[in-house]
Motif scaffolding. Sequence first.
Motif, short mmCIF file in Angstrom:
data_model
loop_
_atom_site.label_atom_id
_atom_site.label_comp_id
_atom_site.label_asym_id
_atom_site.label_seq_id
_atom_site.Cartn_x
_atom_site.Cartn_y
_atom_site.Cartn_z
N ASP A 108 0.82 -1.21 0.00
CA ASP A 108 0.00 0.00 0.00
C ASP A 108 0.86 1.26 0.00
OD1 ASP A 108 -2.36 -1.49 0.04
OD2 ASP A 108 -2.28 -1.66 2.23
N LEU A 109 1.97 1.21 -0.73
CA LEU A 109 2.90 2.33 -0.78
C LEU A 109 2.42 3.33 -1.83
CD1 LEU A 109 5.65 3.08 0.58
CD2 LEU A 109 6.73 2.28 -1.51
N SER A 110 2.22 4.58 -1.40
CA SER A 110 1.73 5.62 -2.32
C SER A 110 2.53 6.90 -2.11
CB SER A 110 0.25 5.90 -2.09
OG SER A 110 -0.53 4.73 -2.32
N LEU A 111 2.85 7.58 -3.20
CA LEU A 111 3.54 8.87 -3.09
C LEU A 111 3.46 9.60 -4.42
CD1 LEU A 111 6.79 9.02 -4.42
CD2 LEU A 111 6.85 6.99 -2.98
N ASP A 112 3.68 10.90 -4.38
CA ASP A 112 3.72 11.73 -5.57
C ASP A 112 4.96 12.62 -5.52
OD1 ASP A 112 1.02 11.44 -7.12
OD2 ASP A 112 0.44 11.54 -5.01
N ILE A 113 5.57 12.81 -6.67
CA ILE A 113 6.73 13.69 -6.80
C ILE A 113 6.47 14.67 -7.92
CG2 ILE A 113 9.19 13.80 -7.37
CD1 ILE A 113 9.57 11.14 -6.04
N ARG A 114 6.76 15.94 -7.66
CA ARG A 114 6.52 16.99 -8.65
C ARG A 114 7.84 17.52 -9.19
NH1 ARG A 114 1.44 19.06 -8.77
NH2 ARG A 114 2.10 21.18 -9.28
N ARG A 115 7.75 18.17 -10.34
CA ARG A 115 8.94 18.66 -11.04
C ARG A 115 9.77 19.58 -10.14
NH1 ARG A 115 6.99 21.73 -15.72
NH2 ARG A 115 6.97 23.53 -14.30
N GLY A 116 11.08 19.36 -10.16
CA GLY A 116 12.01 20.21 -9.43
C GLY A 116 12.32 19.73 -8.03
N GLU A 117 11.57 18.75 -7.51
CA GLU A 117 11.85 18.26 -6.16
C GLU A 117 13.10 17.39 -6.14
OE1 GLU A 117 8.09 17.88 -3.39
OE2 GLU A 117 7.96 16.42 -5.02
N HIS A 118 13.83 17.49 -5.02
CA HIS A 118 14.98 16.63 -4.76
C HIS A 118 14.64 15.82 -3.52
CE1 HIS A 118 18.13 19.31 -7.03
NE2 HIS A 118 17.07 19.00 -7.76
N VAL A 119 14.28 14.57 -3.73
CA VAL A 119 13.70 13.74 -2.67
C VAL A 119 14.68 12.65 -2.28
CG1 VAL A 119 11.75 12.30 -2.00
CG2 VAL A 119 11.41 14.19 -3.62
N ALA A 120 14.96 12.52 -0.97
CA ALA A 120 15.84 11.48 -0.46
C ALA A 120 15.03 10.37 0.18
CB ALA A 120 16.81 12.08 0.56
N LEU A 121 15.35 9.13 -0.15
CA LEU A 121 14.78 7.95 0.50
C LEU A 121 15.78 7.46 1.53
CD1 LEU A 121 13.35 5.81 -2.45
CD2 LEU A 121 12.03 6.76 -0.56
N ILE A 122 15.39 7.45 2.80
CA ILE A 122 16.30 6.99 3.84
C ILE A 122 15.63 5.89 4.64
CG2 ILE A 122 17.34 9.29 3.97
CD1 ILE A 122 15.99 9.63 6.70
N GLY A 123 16.41 5.20 5.44
CA GLY A 123 15.89 4.13 6.28
C GLY A 123 16.96 3.07 6.49
N GLU A 124 16.70 2.13 7.37
CA GLU A 124 17.67 1.09 7.67
C GLU A 124 17.86 0.17 6.48
OE1 GLU A 124 16.57 -0.92 11.23
OE2 GLU A 124 16.74 0.86 12.50
N ASN A 125 18.97 -0.56 6.49
CA ASN A 125 19.24 -1.50 5.40
C ASN A 125 18.15 -2.56 5.34
OD1 ASN A 125 21.66 -0.18 4.86
ND2 ASN A 125 22.86 -1.50 6.20
N GLY A 126 17.77 -2.93 4.12
CA GLY A 126 16.80 -4.00 3.94
C GLY A 126 15.36 -3.56 3.98
N THR A 127 15.09 -2.25 4.02
CA THR A 127 13.70 -1.78 4.11
C THR A 127 13.03 -1.65 2.74
OG1 THR A 127 14.53 0.50 4.17
CG2 THR A 127 14.03 -0.54 6.29
N GLY A 128 13.83 -1.72 1.65
CA GLY A 128 13.22 -1.68 0.32
C GLY A 128 13.51 -0.44 -0.49
N LYS A 129 14.47 0.35 -0.08
CA LYS A 129 14.75 1.62 -0.77
C LYS A 129 15.25 1.37 -2.20
CE LYS A 129 17.77 2.90 2.29
NZ LYS A 129 17.75 1.67 3.09
#
Length: 421
Positions: A108-129
């Motif tokens: 149930d993972l949902s998200l939106d990204i708009r033009r010009g954004e610089h988005v970082a995915l962080i989290g512990e190892n093995g979480t699915g990044k």
Amino acid sequence: MSHPDLILLDEPTNHLDIAAIGWLETFLINYKGAVLVVAHDRYFLDRIVTKVVEIRDHRAAVYKGNYSYYASRAEMRITLAPSITSGKDVLHVEGLKKTYGDQLLFQDLSLDIRRGEHVALIGENGTGKTTLLKILNQVIDADDGLFRLGMNVVIGYYDQELQDLHPKMTLFDEIAEERPDLTQTQIRNLLAAFLFRGDEVFLSVGDLSGGERGRLSLAKLMLSESNFLLLDEPTNHLDTESREILESALNQYEGTVLFVSHDRYFINKTASRILEFNNGKLTEYLGNYDYYLEKKAEQGNVPGYSEYGGGQSTVIKTAAYCSRDVTTGEGADSSGRAEWVAQKEEQARIKKLQNRIERTEQEITALEEHLDQIDKEFQKPEVATNPSLLSELHEERSEISAQLEELYAEWETLADASKSP
């Protein structure tokens, strides 16, 4: 933990996740002995060191202060601009699910990204990044859900394995194949921006180190038609100077970036939004890594800090910002982001003024040294008895003195402006 007088650390954060690094930092901050550390983790260096020793060309130079002070003494810049502008809506993800065997990474993972954004995915190892990036790049399939790219969106992908390179080709040929329209001079200039100079451009890719291959892969990415960059641990193989080149390029990049990184300094310098993976859910923080830490401190949940008596006292309060659950949208507050943007603009203004102040000081120093040389010339007997030469020196001295007066006034104006809110 045995309390030695001196601790020697060789890249201590290389294999640690953010929580473990936070614990180590807090331990070292409270440690009473001396610490000598070799590290490429600049956020770690910023938090614990009081002196930087740079070894370059067989010599050592010492800088008192943390890493940020050291880094401010030279900066290299390149520009990265997408050739095609995407629509405002770059990415829509809805109900995404992925498992490996019996392990559920996310659902149930949902998200939106708009033009010009610089988005970082962080989290512990093995979480699915990394898995999420591979799904978006269609390297692997999701088990359920969907994602859509916006109008005119072109993905550029940088993976940790650097699979886009050809071992038997030269560096020059790699770039020439990517962009046959470029001249030899343009190709050499691009490679020089990534620290490949002279005959190094004719080395075989197979003979490069991991860091050199990483630099070459990023150079190719910058020449692509991409306007949506997916970067998987882009700083892993890079030396410190190369990381700063990449940061400078991304900060000027007008396209969109989604990246996975454990490099907190890199995240702090380039991210405008952070998505934290935790127990299969994404939580959004509308700011950089400092803001993320601040919010976690407010919640009493700074990664790795509470275990060693850290907590809120170890985090510098900078400004209010907001976080929200990406799935539910709860806690969203546009005022937090507006305040963050205002602060970033003010920081940019101050940085620009500081650079101008530094250049002005360098010009003043050079002219003052020139004046000293002229005054020494006046003291020479052969000059004192030469009216023509004396006249020339007097005229030159007057011109330099006038230039100095202008520079002194400019310095005072810039210094006052840098202190103004």
